[in-house]
Scaffold this motif. Structure first.
Motif, PDB file in Angstrom:
ATOM      1  N   ASP A 165       0.876  -1.205  -0.060  1.00 50.21           N
ATOM      2  CA  ASP A 165      -0.062   0.178  -0.034  1.00 50.21           C
ATOM      3  C   ASP A 165       0.882   1.169  -0.094  1.00 50.21           C
ATOM      4  OD1 ASP A 165      -2.434  -1.397   0.051  1.00 50.21           O
ATOM      5  OD2 ASP A 165      -1.933  -1.651   2.295  1.00 50.21           O
ATOM      6  N   LYS A 213      -7.867   1.334   1.852  1.00 49.21           N
ATOM      7  CA  LYS A 213      -8.940   2.024   0.931  1.00 49.21           C
ATOM      8  C   LYS A 213      -9.120   3.612   0.869  1.00 49.21           C
ATOM      9  CE  LYS A 213     -10.592  -2.153  -0.435  1.00 49.21           C
ATOM     10  NZ  LYS A 213     -10.281  -2.595  -1.876  1.00 49.21           N
ATOM     11  N   SER A 214      -8.053   4.092   1.675  1.00 51.85           N
ATOM     12  CA  SER A 214      -8.506   5.597   1.694  1.00 51.85           C
ATOM     13  C   SER A 214      -7.995   6.123   0.389  1.00 51.85           C
ATOM     14  CB  SER A 214      -7.295   5.937   2.823  1.00 51.85           C
ATOM     15  OG  SER A 214      -7.762   5.789   3.893  1.00 51.85           O
ATOM     16  N   ASP A 215      -8.300   7.503   0.168  1.00 47.24           N
ATOM     17  CA  ASP A 215      -7.911   8.146  -0.903  1.00 47.24           C
ATOM     18  C   ASP A 215      -6.732   8.878  -0.742  1.00 47.24           C
ATOM     19  OD1 ASP A 215      -8.532  10.135   0.774  1.00 47.24           O
ATOM     20  OD2 ASP A 215      -9.958  11.293  -0.594  1.00 47.24           O
ATOM     21  N   PRO A 230     -12.165  -4.414   5.308  1.00 48.06           N
ATOM     22  CA  PRO A 230     -11.640  -3.183   4.501  1.00 48.06           C
ATOM     23  C   PRO A 230     -12.659  -2.267   3.582  1.00 48.06           C
ATOM     24  CG  PRO A 230      -9.911  -4.936   4.639  1.00 48.06           C
ATOM     25  CD  PRO A 230     -11.203  -5.550   5.020  1.00 48.06           C
ATOM     26  N   ASP A 231     -13.305  -3.317   2.849  1.00 47.63           N
ATOM     27  CA  ASP A 231     -14.123  -2.574   2.033  1.00 47.63           C
ATOM     28  C   ASP A 231     -15.401  -1.483   2.408  1.00 47.63           C
ATOM     29  OD1 ASP A 231     -13.030  -3.783  -0.025  1.00 47.63           O
ATOM     30  OD2 ASP A 231     -14.435  -5.903   0.076  1.00 47.63           O
ATOM     31  N   VAL A 284     -14.281   2.064   2.434  1.00 48.94           N
ATOM     32  CA  VAL A 284     -14.462   3.006   1.134  1.00 48.94           C
ATOM     33  C   VAL A 284     -15.425   4.059   1.255  1.00 48.94           C
ATOM     34  CG1 VAL A 284     -14.541   2.770  -1.198  1.00 48.94           C
ATOM     35  CG2 VAL A 284     -13.777   0.889  -0.003  1.00 48.94           C
TER      36      VAL A 284
END
Length: 564
Positions: A86, A128-130, A401-402, A405
């Protein structure tokens, strides 16, 4: 669960004329139903501290169960921490966008340069962060770029991203030039990472830098910030777009909680910023506070419990001007330019700004309900009614983790159009499509006379179609000189080689008769699937479009240096 005060302090005199003039009816977070009494800072501080102590006592915290709660929280923290890949993927994306900026705007003494900030810089991101990025044209810590120039840069960047989107490298390109901070959103197909690209966001970079240095003082700050962010995301109260808390307001509240412990764990930010907000000055002052909170031995579990009780106990005080100040490390009384906030968290760089300005009145009630549920669940654990596993599920879900989002972006408008108007607009667009097709598409029907244009049958607008009426139409947003184009039938997505090389394995060619890979299998900006390792030092060869005479990076005029 908040306990009402035994003897509330008397309200102060009404607003002064200056305060009334500074209040605006257009602020969604202000109380528009009438005047709100604002209390003195000392009264609010003593009131908040008394409420917090009473509520924490009512929760009946048992010291014997704190290790169990602490183990559960650390387990959640470890389970959702990002992996090495990541970090590699995000570093490679920064590298690629930096090269792209040089390709678009040229090179003037090493500028522009693309730099990351936000949760990635603070090491508070999830897989999942931007990714927050800033295109900078100078090394100054001050933002010297006006809004008009920022919008121009965003549009040039967006034009290039639209071109690469057609090659299957990106998706979801969306410029937001009317936002308070103009940005362009884009999603890399290969990794699924959403990037928010701004211009000269020096304030955002400085805030991230300060919190990064603060994290080095005590690891409990980073762990607690991460856990509270996950809790807020799971319970859908971490989205300024939906008028709930921003990530910066959450992190600031965690830092404020550690500043107001007895003894304190973090120093006031005024001591860190006394010599300026540049990186060298802040780092020099941070070194003076090494080991500052070592005398406080509270565990993560104790801090998590006391933070939730602190926020819940002051529920009725926000409307009286209560504000959390990291700069002073204390509760203060404050009104903003547009009145009293539903939730007030002072920006330590610009003290006239509220980190929680987006929080609406109804959304604040939702936040308080979530805090109440959280406190009730932890009380159930302390009373032995539930075990740690059940509490973990109630606070953080199933650790998927989904679930972290953020919700898909909506291309909504400020007001809703009536159905009749919407049908009229659709009819006008359909007529425009017919004219385009009649002008550009020759007829191939049997028996058609030469030069006769094919007629595109209009859809039945008053019935629910089996497919969207715009199925064969691709409309590019206005402002970039593209206009309207028609594709009949829709083409399969372009496989796209990605900017850092080809994806693992050969992609089948459309003419080979082999089924094309699904959209999720397309190589993105990094040209690899999320699980593969990334080599940030790979050479960058920008893919070319189908036309041999045009480059993937369109030539741009103007703005080739920071001075233009």
């Amino acid at each position: 669960m908040a306990t009402p005060p035994a003897s509330p302090p008397p309200p102060p005199p009404p607003f002064s004329d200056a305060d009334v003039d500074a209040t605006s009816d257009t602020d969604e977070s202000s109380d528009s139903e009438g005047e709100v009494s604002v209390w003195d800072s000392q009264d609010l501080r003593s009131h908040a501290e008394r409420n917090e102590a009473e509520l924490l006592a009512a929760m009946s915290v048992h010291a014997s169960l704190l290790p169990t709660l602490n183990h559960m929280l650390l387990e959640v923290y470890a389970a959702l921490r990002p992996k090495t890949v990541d970090y590699e993927q995000r570093n490679a994306l920064v590298h690629v966008f930096d090269k792209m900026a040089t390709k678009i705007f040229g090179n003037d003494n090493g500028f522009p340069v693309v730099q990351a900030f936000g949760s990635f810089t603070m090491d508070l991101f999830t897989p999942k962060s931007d990714l927050d990025l800033s295109v900078n044209f100078s090394a100054d810590t001050e933002d010297l770029c006006d809004r008009k120039k920022k919008i121009k840069v965003i549009r040039k960047f967006s034009k290039v991203l639209y071109s690469l989107q057609r090659d299957g490298i990106y998706c979801g390109v969306l410029p937001l030039v009317s936002a308070r901070v103009p940005i362009v959103n884009v999603i890399d197909r290969g990794t699924g990472i959403e990037c928010d690209i701004a211009v000269e966001n020096k304030d955002g970079m400085t805030r991230s830098m300060v919190f990064k240095f603060v994290s080095s003082l005590d690891e409990r700050f980073q762990i607690l910030s991460y856990l509270v962010k996950i809790w807020a995301k799971i319970h859908d109260v971490n989205s300024p777009r939906e008028q709930t808390m921003s990530s910066m307001s959450i992190i600031s509240l965690v830092a404020f909680h550690l500043q107001t412990r007895h003894p304190p764990i973090l120093p006031p930010f005024s001591a860190l910023l006394k010599d300026g907000s540049d990186s060298a000055s802040v780092e020099k002052n941070i070194l003076l506070f090494k080991g500052f909170g070592s005398t406080n031995k509270e565990s993560v579990a104790e801090l998590f419990l006391s933070l939730m009780s602190k926020l819940l106990s002051v529920e009725s005080l926000w409307e009286h001007g209560l504000c959390a100040s990291n700069f002073e490390a204390s509760w203060i009384s404050k009104t903003w330019k547009k009145g009293v906030g539903n939730l007030s968290v002072e920006d330590f760089l610009d003290r006239s700004q509220n980190f929680a300005r987006a929080v609406g009145k109804a959304q604040m009630q939702k936040i308080c309900r979530c805090l109440t549920d959280c406190a009730s669940n932890m009380t159930e654990l302390m009373r032995g009614n539930i075990d740690a596993a059940k509490l973990k599920n109630r606070l953080f879900g199933r650790l998927n983790p989904d679930h972290l989002v953020r919700k898909p972006r909506l291309r909504g408008v400020k007001r809703k159009r009536k159905t009749k108007h919407s049908l009229d607009i659709r009819c006008r667009i359909q007529k425009r499509i017919e004219r385009v097709v009649q002008h550009e598409e020759p007829s191939h029907q049997a028996g058609a006379a030469p030069g006769t244009a094919a007629v595109l049958a209009p859809p039945v607008l008053l019935q629910r179609p089996t497919q969207p009426w715009w199925w064969s139409v691709f409309v590019v947003p206005s402002g970039f000189g593209y206009g309207l184009s028609v594709k009949v039938p829709p083409r399969a997505p372009h496989p796209g080689p990605g900017l850092l090389g080809r994806a693992p394995g050969d992609l089948p060619r459309p003419s080979s008769g082999t089924e094309l890979p699904k959209q999720g299998q397309l190589p993105g900006l990094l040209g690899r699937a999320p699980g593969d390792s990334v080599r940030p030092n790979d050479g960058i060869q920008l893919p070319k479009q189908s036309s041999p005479s045009s480059d993937a990076m369109p030539r741009t005029n103007g703005m080739t240096s920071a001075s233009q």
